[in-house]
Design an enzyme around this catalytic site. Structure first.
Site, PDB file in Angstrom:
ATOM      1  N   ASP A  72     -43.969  14.734  -8.830  1.00  0.00           N
ATOM      2  CA  ASP A  72     -45.139  15.497  -9.266  1.00  0.00           C
ATOM      3  C   ASP A  72     -45.679  16.291  -8.083  1.00  0.00           C
ATOM      4  O   ASP A  72     -45.196  16.150  -6.959  1.00  0.00           O
ATOM      5  CB  ASP A  72     -46.226  14.558  -9.815  1.00  0.00           C
ATOM      6  CG  ASP A  72     -46.400  13.338  -8.933  1.00  0.00           C
ATOM      7  OD1 ASP A  72     -46.300  13.483  -7.690  1.00  0.00           O
ATOM      8  OD2 ASP A  72     -46.620  12.238  -9.464  1.00  0.00           O
ATOM      9  N   ASP A  74     -49.043  17.485  -5.877  1.00  0.00           N
ATOM     10  CA  ASP A  74     -50.459  17.235  -5.572  1.00  0.00           C
ATOM     11  C   ASP A  74     -50.991  18.398  -4.749  1.00  0.00           C
ATOM     12  O   ASP A  74     -50.287  18.957  -3.910  1.00  0.00           O
ATOM     13  CB  ASP A  74     -50.613  15.946  -4.750  1.00  0.00           C
ATOM     14  CG  ASP A  74     -50.153  14.726  -5.529  1.00  0.00           C
ATOM     15  OD1 ASP A  74     -50.347  14.719  -6.757  1.00  0.00           O
ATOM     16  OD2 ASP A  74     -49.594  13.803  -4.917  1.00  0.00           O
ATOM     17  N   ASP A 155     -50.614   8.462   5.587  1.00  0.00           N
ATOM     18  CA  ASP A 155     -49.902   7.337   6.202  1.00  0.00           C
ATOM     19  C   ASP A 155     -48.801   7.738   7.186  1.00  0.00           C
ATOM     20  O   ASP A 155     -48.759   7.263   8.315  1.00  0.00           O
ATOM     21  CB  ASP A 155     -49.368   6.362   5.130  1.00  0.00           C
ATOM     22  CG  ASP A 155     -48.745   7.055   3.939  1.00  0.00           C
ATOM     23  OD1 ASP A 155     -48.551   8.292   3.990  1.00  0.00           O
ATOM     24  OD2 ASP A 155     -48.424   6.362   2.945  1.00  0.00           O
TER      25      ASP A 155
HETATM   26  P1  ATP Z   1     -44.107   9.199  -4.315  1.00  0.00           P
HETATM   27  O1  ATP Z   1     -44.965  10.048  -5.193  1.00  0.00           O
HETATM   28  O2  ATP Z   1     -42.700   9.630  -4.182  1.00  0.00           O
HETATM   29  O3  ATP Z   1     -44.242   7.761  -4.647  1.00  0.00           O
HETATM   30  P2  ATP Z   1     -45.998   9.956  -2.339  1.00  0.00           P
HETATM   31  O4  ATP Z   1     -45.937   9.954  -0.844  1.00  0.00           O
HETATM   32  O5  ATP Z   1     -46.281  11.245  -3.016  1.00  0.00           O
HETATM   33  O6  ATP Z   1     -44.650   9.310  -2.840  1.00  0.00           O
HETATM   34  P3  ATP Z   1     -48.366   9.027  -3.587  1.00  0.00           P
HETATM   35  O7  ATP Z   1     -48.800   7.639  -3.863  1.00  0.00           O
HETATM   36  O8  ATP Z   1     -48.191   9.997  -4.680  1.00  0.00           O
HETATM   37  O9  ATP Z   1     -47.048   8.887  -2.751  1.00  0.00           O
HETATM   38  O10 ATP Z   1     -49.414   9.587  -2.524  1.00  0.00           O
HETATM   39  C1  ATP Z   1     -49.584  10.970  -2.249  1.00  0.00           C
HETATM   40  C2  ATP Z   1     -49.959  11.162  -0.784  1.00  0.00           C
HETATM   41  O11 ATP Z   1     -51.151  10.437  -0.478  1.00  0.00           O
HETATM   42  C3  ATP Z   1     -48.929  10.619   0.190  1.00  0.00           C
HETATM   43  O12 ATP Z   1     -47.901  11.559   0.457  1.00  0.00           O
HETATM   44  C4  ATP Z   1     -49.758  10.330   1.406  1.00  0.00           C
HETATM   45  O13 ATP Z   1     -50.011  11.513   2.134  1.00  0.00           O
HETATM   46  C5  ATP Z   1     -51.060   9.860   0.818  1.00  0.00           C
HETATM   47  N1  ATP Z   1     -51.091   8.397   0.663  1.00  0.00           N
HETATM   48  C6  ATP Z   1     -50.676   7.669  -0.388  1.00  0.00           C
HETATM   49  N2  ATP Z   1     -50.847   6.347  -0.194  1.00  0.00           N
HETATM   50  C7  ATP Z   1     -51.391   6.234   1.020  1.00  0.00           C
HETATM   51  C8  ATP Z   1     -51.812   5.125   1.804  1.00  0.00           C
HETATM   52  N3  ATP Z   1     -51.688   3.883   1.356  1.00  0.00           N
HETATM   53  N4  ATP Z   1     -52.344   5.394   3.028  1.00  0.00           N
HETATM   54  C9  ATP Z   1     -52.477   6.653   3.472  1.00  0.00           C
HETATM   55  N5  ATP Z   1     -52.086   7.724   2.790  1.00  0.00           N
HETATM   56  C10 ATP Z   1     -51.547   7.540   1.585  1.00  0.00           C
HETATM   57 MG    MG Z   2     -46.662  11.555  -5.175  1.00  0.00          MG
END
Ligand code: ATP
Ligand code: MG
Length: 455
Positions: A72, A74, A155
């Protein structure tokens, strides 16, 4: 001046504070605006036309740079949720503690988040102290801030990349593009502090490294083993969400193997070792994870109930078998074992009630597959969870836990015509009442009594 020069030559000093991003142009990163979904591009454009900063951020930028298809998109912006909402007719504010805006564009929903501010340092951000629990875990993370602050609270360096589709430029605050090119997953700031703030980041490190094929930077990897216990302090519902992401990532096998290597599985699936140490248990779980990864690769849906049913099955067997051996009736004792396993697991992972229902349906079908006579197989075919239960039976047979003849019979029965099905049915086994009567009769014969005398 000299220090600045040295740190530039040596690459980086990963302090988590960086106010000026590197601007990375198209010819260096190769990410073209057409790779971004139409709805997401439109959202960014509309925000920018309204005078706000807006970027595609996080997982989507990272995945595209790594050659993967993002799940997705963001968007991050300096507009407040209320300001974002005013820009889009089809939008709504979600969440109470930390508000985000869901913008609908055609069939797409774009998640728009306002830049978040500092937490870790007491006294910063107008004295807005971070709220943490006794272990240092952040309880709230809901202060708006600048873009550089937003980047610092993410993160990993590869997750702190902001892509502007209008200029096709990436704003890179923490050398994320270089880390991605060097296939390294690096924590922003001090890994120990960041894991203490949110222990789920350790699980995310393993999942993202497995998903993108990155090595976890030694400084980020080293503390994981000693800090793994902190996962016990994380709300079970969050662990469940993270485990679900991990298991449905398409790299479940690699993720679980790496969780074990890092000593992290104890916080989430404490009995995984026990399961994997039994030869049949290990084979069963591995086969299940391989099948799941294959389904993800083929774009097929994954059932969380099926997944958790496989991960916990050998625990059910370990609880059920002694009950049966002690003379308890098999089916009621299976239900006792199922409830016990789910009860123990609920303390760690909050498996939702609906998924727990699916898991139990799959387990409860297993002994019924042994019934291959009379009307029963037809009844089993009609069960709403038949397909999942049958796939589960196939895995059990493949792992050597049940006789292959049973699963072959069901495969043939499933695909046979009505006539062929009728011909396949096995002779009816004597009913329990008949068996009991026969046993009593035999006992009477042994003692020389007239069996009819007792009836
Ligand atoms: P995916 O969607 O493939 O699971 P993602 O990195 O996009 O991976 P999301 O949970 O959608 O994960 O989070 C979006 C963004 O928010 C991440 O790329 C990161 O920058 C931030 N983020 C998510 N979880 C955390 C966390 N626990 N601590 C700090 N930043 C976070
Ligand atoms: Mg994501």
């Amino acid at each position: 001046m000299i220090r600045k020069f040295i740190s530039r030559v040596l690459g980086r000093k990963n302090t988590g504070k960086r106010n000026e991003p590197a601007l990375i142009a198209l010819d260096q990163h190769g990410l073209q605006r057409e790779q971004i979904s139409r709805g997401c591009r439109q959202t960014v454009e509309d925000l920018q036309e309204n005078g706000y900063q807006a970027y595609i951020v996080g997982g989507a930028v990272r995945d595209l740079l790594a050659g993967l298809t993002p799940k997705d998109f963001d968007v991050a912006t300096n507009a407040t949720p209320e300001q974002v909402r005013r820009c889009f007719r089809r939008s709504r504010i979600i969440g109470r503690r930390f508000q985000i805006v869901h913008v609908s564009m055609g069939a797409e929903t774009i998640e728009v988040t306002t830049f978040r501010g500092h937490h870790g340092e007491p006294g910063t951000n107008g004295g807005n102290r971070a709220q943490t629990d006794a272990q240092g875990r952040l309880l709230r993370d809901n202060v708006f801030g600048s873009q550089s602050e937003d980047a610092a609270r993410r993160d990993f360096t590869v997750n702190a990349l902001y892509y502007d589709p209008s200029s096709e430029t990436i704003l890179d605050y923490h050398h994320g593009v270089a880390d991605l090119q060097q296939k390294t997953l690096r924590v922003i700031g001090d890994p120990k502090t960041r894991y203490r703030e949110d222990p789920v980041r350790m699980l995310r490190a393993v999942r993202l490294a497995a998903k993108i094929g990155l090595a976890i930077d030694p400084a980020a990897r080293r503390p994981i083993r000693e800090m793994a216990d902190l996962l016990e302090n994380v709300p079970p519902s969050r662990l469940f969400d993270e485990m679900l992401k991990l298991l449905t990532s398409g790299h479940a096998l690699r993720c679980i193997t790496r969780l074990r290597e890092e000593g992290l599985h104890n916080g989430v699936l404490p009995l995984l070792d026990v399961i994997l140490e039994q030869p049949r248990g290990e084979r069963f779980v591995m086969l299940a994870l391989e099948a799941t990864d294959r389904r993800v690769a083929e774009g097929k849906p994954i059932s969380p109930g099926f997944l958790f049913a496989t991960l916990l099955w050998h625990q059910v067997l370990a609880t059920w078998e002694p009950l049966k051996d002690s003379g308890e009736p098999p089916i009621p004792s299976l239900f006792v074992a199922m409830d016990e396993v789910l009860r123990v697991q609920a303390g760690k992972l909050a498996i939702t009630r609906r998924i727990a229902g699916d898991i139990k349906d799959i387990w409860a079908l297993q002994p019924r597959f042994e019934q291959r006579s009379g009307k029963r197989p037809y009844g089993i075919l009609q069960q709403p969870r038949f397909k999942a239960g049958y796939d589960f039976l196939l895995l059990r047979a493949q792992s050597g836990e049940v006789d292959q003849a049973i699963s072959n019979w069901w495969t043939a029965f499933l695909h046979a015509s009505d006539e062929a099905r009728a011909a396949m049915l096995l002779p009816a086994a004597p009913s329990t009442a008949k068996k009991r009567r026969r046993r009593r009769r035999r006992a009477g014969e042994d003692t020389g009594q007239n069996p009819n005398a007792t009836e």
